[in-house]
Design a protein around this motif. Structure first.
Motif, PDB file in Angstrom:
ATOM      1  N   ALA A   1       1.392  -0.720  -0.285  1.00  0.00           N
ATOM      2  CA  ALA A   1       0.393   0.302  -0.197  1.00  0.00           C
ATOM      3  C   ALA A   1       0.608   1.402   0.006  1.00  0.00           C
ATOM      4  CB  ALA A   1      -0.707  -0.344   1.104  1.00  0.00           C
ATOM      5  N   GLN A   2       2.202   1.498   0.594  1.00  0.00           N
ATOM      6  CA  GLN A   2       2.745   2.160   0.692  1.00  0.00           C
ATOM      7  C   GLN A   2       3.643   2.878  -0.346  1.00  0.00           C
ATOM      8  OE1 GLN A   2       6.349   1.656   3.778  1.00  0.00           O
ATOM      9  NE2 GLN A   2       4.801   0.787   4.693  1.00  0.00           N
TER      10      GLN A   2
ATOM     11  N   GLU B   1       0.805   5.063  -2.039  1.00  0.00           N
ATOM     12  CA  GLU B   1       0.623   5.631  -1.820  1.00  0.00           C
ATOM     13  C   GLU B   1       0.789   7.151  -2.552  1.00  0.00           C
ATOM     14  OE1 GLU B   1      -1.369   3.578   2.565  1.00  0.00           O
ATOM     15  OE2 GLU B   1       1.311   4.884   2.409  1.00  0.00           O
TER      16      GLU B   1
ATOM     17  N   ARG C   1     -10.585   0.351  11.560  1.00  0.00           N
ATOM     18  CA  ARG C   1     -10.342   1.159  10.614  1.00  0.00           C
ATOM     19  C   ARG C   1     -10.220   2.239  11.661  1.00  0.00           C
ATOM     20  NH1 ARG C   1     -12.369   5.827   6.569  1.00  0.00           N
ATOM     21  NH2 ARG C   1     -14.118   5.007   8.488  1.00  0.00           N
TER      22      ARG C   1
ATOM     23  N   SER D   1      -6.479   6.403   5.205  1.00  0.00           N
ATOM     24  CA  SER D   1      -6.804   4.867   3.892  1.00  0.00           C
ATOM     25  C   SER D   1      -6.031   4.088   4.036  1.00  0.00           C
ATOM     26  CB  SER D   1      -6.775   5.744   2.528  1.00  0.00           C
ATOM     27  OG  SER D   1      -5.491   6.977   2.735  1.00  0.00           O
ATOM     28  N   HIS D   2      -4.490   4.013   4.718  1.00  0.00           N
ATOM     29  CA  HIS D   2      -3.577   3.008   4.802  1.00  0.00           C
ATOM     30  C   HIS D   2      -4.170   2.370   5.970  1.00  0.00           C
ATOM     31  CE1 HIS D   2       0.200   1.286   4.612  1.00  0.00           C
ATOM     32  NE2 HIS D   2      -0.178   0.755   5.532  1.00  0.00           N
TER      33      HIS D   2
ATOM     34  N   TRP E   1      -7.595   0.265   4.059  1.00  0.00           N
ATOM     35  CA  TRP E   1      -6.641  -0.801   3.414  1.00  0.00           C
ATOM     36  C   TRP E   1      -6.318  -1.933   4.120  1.00  0.00           C
ATOM     37  CZ3 TRP E   1      -5.925  -0.964  -2.542  1.00  0.00           C
ATOM     38  CH2 TRP E   1      -4.709  -1.720  -2.498  1.00  0.00           C
TER      39      TRP E   1
ATOM     40  N   THR F   1      -9.903   2.802  -1.450  1.00  0.00           N
ATOM     41  CA  THR F   1      -9.177   4.184  -2.442  1.00  0.00           C
ATOM     42  C   THR F   1      -8.292   4.509  -1.646  1.00  0.00           C
ATOM     43  OG1 THR F   1     -10.721   4.633  -3.982  1.00  0.00           O
ATOM     44  CG2 THR F   1      -8.927   6.276  -4.083  1.00  0.00           C
ATOM     45  N   LEU F   2      -7.135   4.208  -1.911  1.00  0.00           N
ATOM     46  CA  LEU F   2      -5.755   5.331  -1.368  1.00  0.00           C
ATOM     47  C   LEU F   2      -5.675   6.701  -1.310  1.00  0.00           C
ATOM     48  CD1 LEU F   2      -3.603   1.912  -1.038  1.00  0.00           C
ATOM     49  CD2 LEU F   2      -4.554   3.223   1.197  1.00  0.00           C
ATOM     50  N   GLU F   3      -5.711   7.481  -0.085  1.00  0.00           N
ATOM     51  CA  GLU F   3      -4.766   8.391  -0.593  1.00  0.00           C
ATOM     52  C   GLU F   3      -3.097   9.125  -0.519  1.00  0.00           C
ATOM     53  OE1 GLU F   3      -7.203  10.955  -1.114  1.00  0.00           O
ATOM     54  OE2 GLU F   3      -8.801   9.442  -0.922  1.00  0.00           O
TER      55      GLU F   3
ATOM     56  N   GLY G   1      -1.744   7.718   2.024  1.00  0.00           N
ATOM     57  CA  GLY G   1      -2.162   6.989   3.438  1.00  0.00           C
ATOM     58  C   GLY G   1      -2.913   7.950   3.967  1.00  0.00           C
TER      59      GLY G   1
END
Length: 383
Positions: A204-205, A208, A278, A291-292, A295, A377-379, A382
């Motif tokens: 995920a990183q 992002e 979350r 967002s991270h 995920w 949806t990742l920002e 994150g």
């Protein structure tokens, strides 16, 4: 990698330091913890995590937040892990009542003398991946030949070496091993051609991060990902471990059933309430963004659900695969994780079976057969 699978018994001094900070439980002469009822009649219990609080452990955090442990008469304190903390050692030394750890590294500790037993196998799939930029043309472990390959060490790299062993590569001569930090900066900078990642965190990183060539966030199409589940060398990961010696005590046995039941109820809650979990994780003190964490919870759910036999049940075939790989895959020095089969007390389904019966009686869905993951949806960063 200078010692057998990166100092599997590692950091005794760090464990001693941890012991000075864990004060809720007293320690007997044999090194096991004992718990006395708190003022509100609850039994204090200490859970040692493998890493810092994040979505990887959302089910346990939810069980605290939603009162599931309290309903079982338990007052659970969740203790952060870190690079210098070996949760199974903390557990074996009596400084925690339960611990979360990946199976192969815990079995290596057990072979070295740690009295620990897998009592609930929460993750049914491996979250480990090896990720490269698509233009590196690394589509299988065989393509690692001549490349710089990142690994974290600390017992997290076993599947990587298993994949190379299966591909016929000698990690001492066919690749350049790079000690990777617990991030993806080495891959992004070009210092590492294939980097270690988990599906729920480091991957995920990447997504992002802004691609300097486009000004937009990277997408999965920019990368090639090797999934060890698909490659046939996956090993069991996050499990709940109990103290083997204390499992001879009826009070601890009963407590273990209650602890497992509440923990699994927490994971069922996170399956059905991803956004709430979350928020619970963020509130627990994680420095990673919302967002991270969304995920993470969503991806971890994919590693757990569906669980046709019931969440936490230890699948004998997956256990045996983990053991066989641990005995056969060799690292850069030619060593294997295990030198022999673990003994019969290394795992048991006795307590998780009782816990699942309790949950089913209470109407909890313990299989999640209708589970479908969310789209997240990742920002950037994150957030």
């Amino acid at each position: 990698m200078t010692t057998r699978w990166k100092r599997l018994g590692m950091a005794a001094a760090s464990v001693a330091l941890i012991a000075t900070t864990l004060t809720a439980c007293s320690t007997t002469e044999s090194g096991s913890t004992t718990s006395s009822a708190s003022a509100d009649g609850l039994t204090p219990v200490k859970l040692q995590l493998q890493w810092f609080k994040q979505g990887q452990f959302a089910g346990y955090l939810a069980a605290v937040d939603q009162g599931f442990y309290r309903d079982q008469g338990l007052d659970v304190q969740i203790v952060d892990g870190g690079t210098d903390i070996v949760p199974q050692t903390v557990l074996a030394q009596g400084q925690a009542d339960y611990a979360i750890a990946w199976v192969p590294k815990a079995l290596a500790s057990r072979e070295a003398g740690a009295g620990i037993t897998d009592v609930a196998q929460v993750f049914q799939k491996s979250g480990s991946r090896q990720v490269s930029f698509k233009n590196a043309n690394i589509n299988s472990p065989a393509d690692f030949r001549g490349k710089t390959v990142g690994n974290w060490g600390y017992g997290n790299e076993f599947e990587l070496f298993a994949g190379m062993t299966k591909a016929g590569l000698n990690p001492a001569s066919d690749v350049t091993l790079v000690q990777q930090q617990f991030d993806m900066n080495g891959l992004l900078s070009g210092d590492i051609a294939a980097a270690q990642a988990t599906s729920y965190n480091e991957y995920a990183q990447l997504l992002e991060t802004t691609n300097p060539a486009t000004g937009q966030l990277y997408t999965p199409d920019d990368f090639t990902t090797i999934d060890w589940n698909s490659d046939g060398v996956s090993m069991l990961q996050d499990a709940i471990w109990a103290n083997t010696e204390k499992l001879n005590d009826q009070a601890y046995k009963d407590q273990t059933v209650k602890f497992i039941a509440a923990s699994l109820k927490g994971w069922a809650f996170c399956r059905d309430n991803v956004e709430k979990c979350r928020d619970i994780t963020v509130a627990a003190g994680s420095t990673l963004g919302a967002s991270h964490q969304l995920w993470q919870v969503n991806e971890v759910n994919k590693l757990i659900w569906p669980s046709p036999e019931g969440i936490g049940m230890i699948d004998e075939s997956k256990w045996n695969q983990t053991v066989e790989i641990a005995k056969s895959a060799r690292n850069a020095e030619g060593s294997t994780v295990l030198t022999q089969d673990p003994d019969a007390e290394a795992y048991t389904n006795e307590y998780v079976t009782q816990a699942l019966d309790m949950l089913k009686t209470d109407g909890v869905d313990v299989t999640g057969e209708s589970y479908t993951p969310q789209e997240v949806t990742l920002e950037e960063g994150g957030k």
